[in-house]
Structures are given as structure tokens and as C-alpha cells.
Design a protein around this motif. Structure first.
Motif, PDB file in Angstrom:
ATOM      1  N   UNK A   1     -10.933   8.180  12.568  1.00 38.29           N
ATOM      2  CA  UNK A   1     -12.334   8.034  12.173  1.00 38.29           C
ATOM      3  C   UNK A   1     -12.724   9.092  11.146  1.00 38.29           C
ATOM      4  N   UNK A   2     -12.185  10.298  11.294  1.00 38.61           N
ATOM      5  CA  UNK A   2     -12.353  11.331  10.267  1.00 38.61           C
ATOM      6  C   UNK A   2     -11.168  11.195   9.319  1.00 38.61           C
ATOM      7  N   UNK A   3     -11.390  10.786   8.089  1.00 37.37           N
ATOM      8  CA  UNK A   3     -10.277  10.464   7.191  1.00 37.37           C
ATOM      9  C   UNK A   3      -9.323  11.635   6.981  1.00 37.37           C
ATOM     10  N   UNK A   4      -8.061  11.287   6.764  1.00 39.34           N
ATOM     11  CA  UNK A   4      -7.068  12.290   6.394  1.00 39.34           C
ATOM     12  C   UNK A   4      -7.358  12.790   4.973  1.00 39.34           C
ATOM     13  N   UNK A   5      -6.703  13.872   4.589  1.00 38.36           N
ATOM     14  CA  UNK A   5      -6.875  14.405   3.238  1.00 38.36           C
ATOM     15  C   UNK A   5      -6.488  13.351   2.208  1.00 38.36           C
ATOM     16  N   UNK A   6      -7.156  13.314   1.076  1.00 38.22           N
ATOM     17  CA  UNK A   6      -6.768  12.370   0.019  1.00 38.22           C
ATOM     18  C   UNK A   6      -5.306  12.585  -0.388  1.00 38.22           C
ATOM     19  N   UNK A   7      -4.613  11.499  -0.649  1.00 41.01           N
ATOM     20  CA  UNK A   7      -3.202  11.572  -1.021  1.00 41.01           C
ATOM     21  C   UNK A   7      -2.792  10.271  -1.685  1.00 41.01           C
ATOM     22  N   UNK A   8      -1.692  10.316  -2.423  1.00 40.08           N
ATOM     23  CA  UNK A   8      -1.037   9.087  -2.850  1.00 40.08           C
ATOM     24  C   UNK A   8      -0.301   8.557  -1.623  1.00 40.08           C
ATOM     25  N   UNK A   9      -0.580   7.314  -1.222  1.00 37.20           N
ATOM     26  CA  UNK A   9      -0.049   6.800   0.030  1.00 37.20           C
ATOM     27  C   UNK A   9       0.947   5.671  -0.208  1.00 37.20           C
ATOM     28  N   UNK A  10       2.023   5.695   0.587  1.00 36.63           N
ATOM     29  CA  UNK A  10       3.103   4.735   0.449  1.00 36.63           C
ATOM     30  C   UNK A  10       3.509   4.224   1.830  1.00 36.63           C
ATOM     31  N   UNK A  11       3.878   2.958   1.900  1.00 33.30           N
ATOM     32  CA  UNK A  11       4.401   2.360   3.126  1.00 33.30           C
ATOM     33  C   UNK A  11       5.882   2.072   2.927  1.00 33.30           C
ATOM     34  N   UNK A  12       6.718   2.624   3.826  1.00 32.49           N
ATOM     35  CA  UNK A  12       8.161   2.468   3.684  1.00 32.49           C
ATOM     36  C   UNK A  12       8.759   2.073   5.028  1.00 32.49           C
ATOM     37  N   UNK A  13       9.549   0.998   5.014  1.00 27.73           N
ATOM     38  CA  UNK A  13      10.249   0.525   6.207  1.00 27.73           C
ATOM     39  C   UNK A  13      11.748   0.587   5.932  1.00 27.73           C
ATOM     40  N   UNK A  14      12.472   1.320   6.758  1.00 28.47           N
ATOM     41  CA  UNK A  14      13.924   1.399   6.633  1.00 28.47           C
ATOM     42  C   UNK A  14      14.537   0.203   7.363  1.00 28.47           C
ATOM     43  N   UNK A  15      15.445  -0.520   6.685  1.00 30.78           N
ATOM     44  CA  UNK A  15      16.027  -1.709   7.302  1.00 30.78           C
ATOM     45  C   UNK A  15      17.414  -1.990   6.761  1.00 30.78           C
ATOM     46  N   UNK A  16      18.032  -3.074   7.224  1.00 30.84           N
ATOM     47  CA  UNK A  16      19.380  -3.426   6.798  1.00 30.84           C
ATOM     48  C   UNK A  16      19.630  -4.901   7.004  1.00 30.84           C
ATOM     49  N   UNK A  17      20.749  -5.395   6.448  1.00 28.88           N
ATOM     50  CA  UNK A  17      21.034  -6.829   6.470  1.00 28.88           C
ATOM     51  C   UNK A  17      22.522  -7.075   6.713  1.00 28.88           C
ATOM     52  N   UNK A  18      22.793  -7.922   7.691  1.00 31.65           N
ATOM     53  CA  UNK A  18      24.147  -8.349   8.039  1.00 31.65           C
ATOM     54  C   UNK A  18      24.371  -9.710   7.393  1.00 31.65           C
TER      55      UNK A  18
END
Length: 347
Positions: free
Chosen positions: A215-232
Motif C-alpha cells: 500500500x505504501x509504494x516501493x522506491x521508484x525504479x526501472x522494473x522488470x519481470x523475469x521468469x527462469x524456465x527451460x524446455x525439453x
């Protein structure tokens, strides 16, 4: 000899040390002359899992993977996943709380996981990972789920919610269900399909990040979403491609642009199947790591390497000290050689 070949898997072959370098990635496993456009048709864990390869004379990858310069559809998907946060359709409920409405459709779709290599994925809204759903603690989240595939699926959200909204009940092909709950606690959550066989549904791509802002925002930042994954690719229980946001070596080809001296915040999760653990290592700098990111009073790790098991997640905060290229990758050599590496480019 046939029995011996079955015993010596791709993973064991690498560990034996037979050309266990980036050259193996290009020369033996992922060379377009031997594997390009391998298309796997596997619909359930009990299916026959047939695969076929088509050949392409495209050059490169003889001395390690050469991603070229083409911005492919798979690379675009990986790039877009970095910053495509879905805040939903916003309205206000009679009690004053914020309602966020989302629509998630399960789709069967071929996705490109490396230049010219396609994987028959099961997806949320046509991408792997699925959309990065985002809200604020206390918001009411309403997700209409539509199953447009030929198999039963669901959405299981991590966090605190009523058990009837837990996403453990399969939604059949053509079915719909609406999940509704109050978002809590603040922090880094995830979601994924919870229909058996779990291993198959997750490996095929049914997962994504679920971010609940405080509810109290985090500090301003450049934000990225990253999911580590793999493929068989041949469905033998060993991954041939490792990645962040589903495209091998994506951010070696197109480094992630950041600003030196400014805060960068990464919402990082691990949905790697068939391997017990994954990791994130940053070169030439340190970062603060907030495991799960739910406790604002928690003291973060200050490190250059963290590990996550499947479904584990956290928040990485970095201030790059000077301009330059900062490599990042899994601190498992095999994962790195098979696609899980990239660069930040600080300007």
C-alpha cells in the motif's frame, strides 16, 4: 549399443565432459543443421511423445551459439515479458475497495524458444510466461478463466485466499471459471496450472508472475519481470534449452538497457522443470535480494548470486555502479551453455 545410448542422456553427455562447452550447444545440440524447427507433439504425459526434425542450411553456431541480428517473434515475446505488467480493468466497489478484473485464456500455441526452434506450448493468453498480473494489497482481484484447449486446466495463485478460489479444481475444455479474492500479502507471488500431471502442465508453459504491490509504494525504479524456465524438446525428462522469459540467449543478442546509478528492480521467479534448483548470478556488481518480498522489515541478502527452487520467487534490486555491460546467468554451467545467460547494458 542401443541400450547404452538410452543410458547416456544429453545431460550425462555434458557431465562426462565430451565437448561440454558452448561449442557443444552450437555444434551438436542446437545447430540448425541438426535440430532446427524440432516440433514436438505431446498432449499428455501418457502420450507417445512423437517428434520430428526438419533441416535448414542456415549457418552459424559452429563455435558457440550465434544468435544473429534478427529480432524474431520469440525474442520479441521475451522482451515484452520484461515490462508488460497487466494491471487489469480497474473500478471501485461499493465498499470503496479497488476491483481489478482480468481475463485469462488457456491456449495451445507454438512458441519460438530459440531462433527457428518451436515448442508446442500450453499458454495463458498466448505467451510463456503468462502475463505478469499486478495489483495492490487489499485490491479485489477477479480473474475470468476460459479454457480454450483440449485438456483440463486451472489457475492456482500463490498467496492468501479462500480455499474455494485455490485453483485446484480442473476446468474442462470449453469451460470457464471466475477466481475472486482479496490480494494479500504484499510481495512477489506466482501463479500456475494445478492440474495433474503437474510436471507436464508446468513444463508446457502454464505459469507467470503475480505481483502484489504494498500500500505504501516501493522506491521508484526501472522494473522488470523475469521468469527462469527451460524446455525439453524431445520429452525425455532433460531440458535442451534454458532461458529467461522463454527465449535462449535473448539478452545476449539484445542486452537489457538500464541507467548507471539508478535503481533497477527485478521480479524474479523460477519455473524450471526437471531440475531441482535454478540460480541468478550477476557479474561485476552486487544486488539486494528480498526473498518473496513480503516483509518490508526483512533484511535482504547482499550478494551476487541467489538460488530458487521451482515456484520460489523474490525481488532483486540493483544499482549498476558505472556504464558498461554486466553479464547475468545461471550459476550452473550447463544451464548457461544452453541459453540461460544475458547482459544488462548500463548507460
Amino acid at each position: 549399443m542401443e541400450d547404452l545410448n538410452k543410458q547416456v542422456s544429453r545431460r550425462k553427455f555434458l557431465k562426462i565432459g565430451a565437448a561440454g562447452t558452448a561449442a557443444l550447444v552450437g555444434g551438436a545440440l542446437l545447430n540448425p543443421a541438426s535440430l532446427l524447427q524440432s516440433r514436438v507433439r505431446a498432449e499428455t504425459a501418457n502420450d507417445a511423445h512423437n517428434a520430428h526434425n526438419t533441416h535448414n542450411a542456415h549457418a552459424g553456431m559452429q563455435h558457440g551459439y550465434d544468435p544473429g541480428t534478427e529480432v524474431t517473434e520469440g525474442l520479441k515475446m521475451a522482451q515484452q515479458a520484461l515490462t508488460n505488467f497487466d494491471y487489469g480493468k480497474v473500478s471501485t466497489l461499493p465498499d470503496g475497495r479497488t476491483l481489478r478484473e482480468y481475463e485469462m485464456t488457456a491456449l495451445e500455441k507454438d512458441i519460438e524458444i530459440m531462433r527457428g526452434i518451436l515448442f508446442p506450448a500450453w499458454t495463458y493468453n498466448g505467451t510463456v510466461p503468462g502475463p505478469a498480473i499486478r495489483c495492490t494489497e487489499g485490491d479485489v482481484v477477479r480473474v475470468k478463466f476460459i479454457n480454450a484447449t483440449t485438456h483440463s486446466h486451472s489457475i492456482h495463485f500463490h498467496g492468501i485466499h479462500p480455499t474455494e478460489m485455490d485453483g485446484v479444481e480442473p476446468i474442462p475444455p470449453g469451460g470457464t471459471f471466475t477466481y475472486e479474492f482479496e490480494a494479500k500479502p504484499a510481495g512477489m507471488q506466482v501463479y500456475h496450472c494445478h492440474v495433474q500431471p503437474f510436471q507436464h502442465h508446468i513444463h508446457k508453459g502454464m505459469y507467470g508472475n503475480f505481483i502484489i504491490d504494498p500500500k505504501i509504494p516501493r522506491k521508484p525504479a526501472q522494473e522488470l519481470s523475469m521468469v527462469m524456465n527451460g524446455f525439453d524438446l524431445d520429452f525425455d525428462g532433460d531440458n535442451e534449452v534454458y532461458a529467461v522469459n522463454s527465449y535462449g540467449f535473448a539478452f545476449m543478442q539484445e542486452p537489457i538497457k538500464v541507467k548507471a546509478g539508478e535503481l533497477v528492480r527485478i521480479y524474479l521467479s523460477n519455473f524450471l522443470e526437471f531440475d531441482l534448483i535454478n540460480s541468478f548470478h550477476l557479474h561485476a556488481a552486487y544486488f539486494h535480494y528480498y526473498a518473496t518480498g513480503s516483509d518490508p522489515e526483512a533484511r535482504p541478502y547482499y550478494t551476487d548470486t541467489i538460488s530458487q527452487m521451482q515456484g520460489e520467487r523474490g525481488i532483486v534490486e540493483i544499482v549498476f555502479p558505472a556504464p558498461g555491460k554486466y553479464m547475468f546467468h545461471a550459476h550452473v554451467s550447463e544451464f548457461t551453455e544452453l541459453g540461460w545467460m544475458g547482459n544488462f547494458e548500463a548507460e
